[in-house]
Enzyme design. Structure first.
Site, mmCIF file in Angstrom:
data_model
loop_
_atom_site.group_PDB
_atom_site.id
_atom_site.type_symbol
_atom_site.label_atom_id
_atom_site.label_comp_id
_atom_site.label_asym_id
_atom_site.label_seq_id
_atom_site.Cartn_x
_atom_site.Cartn_y
_atom_site.Cartn_z
ATOM 1 N N GLU A 169 9.939 17.150 14.405
ATOM 2 C CA GLU A 169 10.317 16.930 13.012
ATOM 3 C C GLU A 169 9.511 17.873 12.118
ATOM 4 O OE1 GLU A 169 10.861 13.094 10.156
ATOM 5 O OE2 GLU A 169 8.848 13.433 10.906
ATOM 6 N N LYS A 187 0.890 -1.179 0.000
ATOM 7 C CA LYS A 187 0.000 0.000 0.000
ATOM 8 C C LYS A 187 0.921 1.220 0.000
ATOM 9 C CE LYS A 187 -1.841 3.017 1.952
ATOM 10 N NZ LYS A 187 -1.630 4.446 1.527
ATOM 11 N N GLU A 203 10.340 2.027 10.197
ATOM 12 C CA GLU A 203 11.293 3.117 9.927
ATOM 13 C C GLU A 203 10.489 4.402 10.068
ATOM 14 O OE1 GLU A 203 14.327 2.373 9.444
ATOM 15 O OE2 GLU A 203 14.451 0.442 8.444
ATOM 16 N N CYS A 236 14.126 11.265 5.327
ATOM 17 C CA CYS A 236 14.120 11.049 6.774
ATOM 18 C C CYS A 236 15.500 11.251 7.379
ATOM 19 C CB CYS A 236 13.623 9.645 7.072
ATOM 20 S SG CYS A 236 14.653 8.388 6.301
HETATM 21 P P1 NAD Z 1 2.674 8.839 6.853
HETATM 22 O O1 NAD Z 1 2.948 8.109 8.116
HETATM 23 O O2 NAD Z 1 1.650 9.892 6.856
HETATM 24 O O3 NAD Z 1 2.247 7.824 5.695
HETATM 25 C C1 NAD Z 1 3.029 6.716 5.363
HETATM 26 C C2 NAD Z 1 2.133 5.616 4.829
HETATM 27 O O4 NAD Z 1 1.287 5.162 5.867
HETATM 28 C C3 NAD Z 1 1.221 6.053 3.688
HETATM 29 O O5 NAD Z 1 1.117 4.996 2.765
HETATM 30 C C4 NAD Z 1 -0.108 6.293 4.399
HETATM 31 O O6 NAD Z 1 -1.222 6.149 3.560
HETATM 32 C C5 NAD Z 1 -0.063 5.199 5.435
HETATM 33 N N1 NAD Z 1 -0.901 5.427 6.616
HETATM 34 C C6 NAD Z 1 -1.222 6.610 7.204
HETATM 35 N N2 NAD Z 1 -1.991 6.410 8.286
HETATM 36 C C7 NAD Z 1 -2.171 5.063 8.392
HETATM 37 C C8 NAD Z 1 -2.852 4.228 9.307
HETATM 38 N N3 NAD Z 1 -3.529 4.728 10.356
HETATM 39 N N4 NAD Z 1 -2.814 2.894 9.118
HETATM 40 C C9 NAD Z 1 -2.114 2.362 8.084
HETATM 41 N N5 NAD Z 1 -1.463 3.108 7.171
HETATM 42 C C10 NAD Z 1 -1.470 4.443 7.334
HETATM 43 O O7 NAD Z 1 4.084 9.382 6.378
HETATM 44 P P2 NAD Z 1 4.396 10.298 5.138
HETATM 45 O O8 NAD Z 1 3.858 11.662 5.426
HETATM 46 O O9 NAD Z 1 3.980 9.578 3.918
HETATM 47 O O10 NAD Z 1 6.015 10.326 5.180
HETATM 48 C C11 NAD Z 1 6.737 11.250 5.921
HETATM 49 C C12 NAD Z 1 7.148 10.648 7.247
HETATM 50 O O11 NAD Z 1 7.815 9.429 7.044
HETATM 51 C C13 NAD Z 1 8.128 11.522 8.002
HETATM 52 O O12 NAD Z 1 7.809 11.492 9.367
HETATM 53 C C14 NAD Z 1 9.458 10.830 7.783
HETATM 54 O O13 NAD Z 1 10.429 11.042 8.774
HETATM 55 C C15 NAD Z 1 9.051 9.399 7.755
HETATM 56 N N6 NAD Z 1 10.029 8.576 7.022
HETATM 57 C C16 NAD Z 1 10.891 7.778 7.720
HETATM 58 C C17 NAD Z 1 11.838 7.020 7.044
HETATM 59 C C18 NAD Z 1 12.827 6.134 7.749
HETATM 60 O O14 NAD Z 1 13.497 5.352 7.077
HETATM 61 N N7 NAD Z 1 12.940 6.209 9.056
HETATM 62 C C19 NAD Z 1 11.895 7.088 5.656
HETATM 63 C C20 NAD Z 1 11.006 7.911 4.982
HETATM 64 C C21 NAD Z 1 10.063 8.667 5.675
HETATM 65 O O1 6OD Z 2 18.711 4.459 1.766
HETATM 66 C C1 6OD Z 2 17.855 3.721 2.257
HETATM 67 O O2 6OD Z 2 17.907 2.489 2.192
HETATM 68 C C2 6OD Z 2 16.733 4.297 2.982
HETATM 69 N N1 6OD Z 2 15.913 3.415 3.586
HETATM 70 C C3 6OD Z 2 16.545 5.627 3.017
HETATM 71 C C4 6OD Z 2 15.504 6.247 3.716
HETATM 72 C C5 6OD Z 2 15.301 7.562 3.577
HETATM 73 C C6 6OD Z 2 14.224 8.215 4.211
HETATM 74 O O3 6OD Z 2 13.578 9.096 3.721
#
Ligand code: NAD
Ligand code: 6OD
Length: 477
Positions: free
Chosen positions: A381, A178, A254, A288
């Site tokens: 963040e 998803k 993550e 991230c």
């Molecule tokens: P988000 O959590 O809003 O959404 C991520 C995914 O989860 C989407 O597919 C969304 O539809 C789904 N989702 C949302 N609510 C849900 C629920 N209640 N149940 C199941 N699925 C749900 O995140 P975003 O805005 O898409 O991405 C930005 C965030 O992601 C930032 O906080 C960023 O730090 C984090 N991020 C972390 C990493 C990492 O590797 N640690 C990498 C990329 C992004």
């Molecule tokens: O480089 C990667 O494998 C990885 N998971 C990056 C994540 C970035 C977050 O936005």
């Protein structure tokens, strides 16, 4: 590219849909289908049936060959993937062509190699003890978890989706993916490539839709899902964990970050300024791993701030925020920073281009100083092209400041003192610490965060460990 679901080896646009807007100019860019519950049920059922059938019977050699074919399929349609990623996110074309799409190819190739070369363990045993003791051969085999839900975000849509799908398939699971509702296109292309690669029906399924109240939430709470691999916001992770609790579904998370950079006075300052500009402003801070807190040793503080402000002002060819909602969130932090007493040394507003981008979701690369560590701008963040820079006096203070956060994903240390680098790096409470570089990635290394930044590690054998479980067989000999 018209987003479509892919369930049990067939494409469909079943269900209602909602509009998709271009972040570059705010124009209507298409429609995203919302998978109804029955379709999510069907996807989970198809995944289970795939495991009971041809996909479950595929050997590791066959699975790895499928992964290589998928990588080859992305290579063949490289430009289409680049176009789709650029259209959904507005990111600079160069970024999609040098990072996102090559990494998707790399993810499938890396996990084909890693899964194929993975040894199993054996323990010849000769012990006294229960049941009379004796000689035995213990061997451990790893079996897939079953049906894996992959829920991924919008910021690196293809890279982060394939980062989970590739090891999940390599380990023999069936996937229901998803992707983010903001970025459905490259996921749909990936489903096409997987279909062309001839994966048995049910091995990979794709459902589009919203998270909370939509297909994401329903999938996360589904009784037929055996594991959830999620990348996204920390608050979403908490919601998914609650949904997963009912079925004791294992999770790999993550999550968010508030990543620090520590710049010592002995650093190559030009390199540290350039590296920090890259780590704060690349992809407009929507990675991230981006730096949002910078700590600079006092003797070079003024010079560093001036250098970073100049780089922020000169930063060109940056992409927009993903949506109007996210742009508004970032701008609300620009306002909050001022209310909290920040000095805005660069940016802080909305750029004017004099072209169609003025209807888009852009914000300026921004450098702030002067806030206390307790300020919300320093603790929360933001996920935009912005960092706060503060001075420190000695190593102890630098480590304390870097660790003073609810998050712990990534950190960067800039110093030319080798001993200091080795002293400081292991003390920083983050899953990844870069010294004199940022985002230099080797796919075999552990990737993940501590505290509110996640649960578990992905990358190399760590992903294969999550997506499988060991079974020990003890044979008396
Ligand atoms: P988000 O959590 O809003 O959404 C991520 C995914 O989860 C989407 O597919 C969304 O539809 C789904 N989702 C949302 N609510 C849900 C629920 N209640 N149940 C199941 N699925 C749900 O995140 P975003 O805005 O898409 O991405 C930005 C965030 O992601 C930032 O906080 C960023 O730090 C984090 N991020 C972390 C990493 C990492 O590797 N640690 C990498 C990329 C992004
Ligand atoms: O480089 C990667 O494998 C990885 N998971 C990056 C994540 C970035 C977050 O936005």
């Amino acid at each position: 590219m018209k987003p479509a679901h892919y369930v049990n080896g067939a494409f469909t646009v079943a269900g209602t849909s909602f509009p998709l807007r271009s972040p570059v100019d705010g124009s209507l860019a298409g429609a995203v289908p919302e998978a109804p519950r029955e379709l999510v049920d069907e996807a989970v059922r198809a995944a289970g049936a795939g495991l009971a059938g041809a996909w479950g019977e595929a050997s590791v050699e066959e699975r790895c060959e499928f992964l290589r074919r998928i990588a080859g399929g992305i290579v063949e349609r490289f430009d289409e993937f680049v176009d789709a990623e650029v259209a959904d996110t507005g990111r600079p074309r160069e970024l999609a062509a040098t990072v996102d799409v090559p990494r998707a190819i790399g993810n499938f190739r890396a996990y084909a190699d890693l899964a194929y070369g993975r040894p199993e363990r054996a323990h010849p045993t000769n012990v006294p003890g229960w049941s009379g003791g004796g000689r035995a051969l213990n061997y451990t085999v790893r079996r897939p978890l079953g049906v894996v839900a992959v829920i991924s975000p919008w910021n690196l849509p293809l890279l982060l989706l394939t980062w989970k799908v590739a090891p999940a398939l390599a380990a023999g699971n069936a996937v229901v993916a998803k992707p983010s509702e903001e970025t459905p296109s490259t996921a749909t292309l990936l489903a096409e490539v997987i279909d062309e690669a001839g994966l048995p029906a049910g091995a990979f399924n794709l459902v589009h839709g919203r998270g909370a109240g939509g297909a994401g939430e329903y999938l996360a709470s589904h009784a037929g899902v055996d594991a959830i691999a999620f990348t996204g916001a920390t608050a979403t992770g908490a919601a998914i964990m609650r949904a997963a609790a009912d079925h004791i579904t294992p999770v790999s998370f993550e999550l968010g970050g508030k990543n620090p950079a520590v710049v010592f006075a002995d650093a190559d300052l030009a390199e540290a300024v350039e590296g920090t500009a890259r780590s704060s402003f690349t992809h407009s801070g929507q990675i991230c791993l981006c730096t949002e807190r910078v700590y600079v040793q006092r003797p070079v503080f003024e010079e560093f701030v001036a250098g970073l402000a100049e780089r922020a002002g000169a930063w060109r060819d940056y992409g927009p925020m993903i949506s109007a909602g996210h742009r508004d969130k970032v701008l609300s932090y620009y306002r909050l920073a001022r209310e909290e007493g920040a000095t805005v040394v660069a940016g802080g507003g909305v750029p004017r281009f004099g072209d169609r981008r003025d209807g888009g979701f852009y914000v300026e690369p921004t450098v702030l100083t002067g806030l206390p560590e307790s300020a919300r701008t320093v603790r929360e963040e933001i996920f935009g092209p912005v960092c706060h820079v503060a001075p420190f006096d000695d190593e102890e203070e630098a480590v304390r400041l870097a660790n003073d956060s609810p998050y712990g994903l990534a950190a960067t240390v800039w110093t030319t003192d080798l001993s200091r680098a080795h002293r400081v790096a292991p003390r920083v409470q983050a899953g990844i610490v870069w010294v004199n570089c940022w985002n230099l990635r080797d796919l075999r290394t552990p990737f993940g965060g501590v505290r509110a930044s996640g649960i578990g590690r992905e990358g190399g054998e760590y992903s294969l460990d999550f997506f499988s479980e060991p079974v020990n067989v003890c044979v008396r000999i």
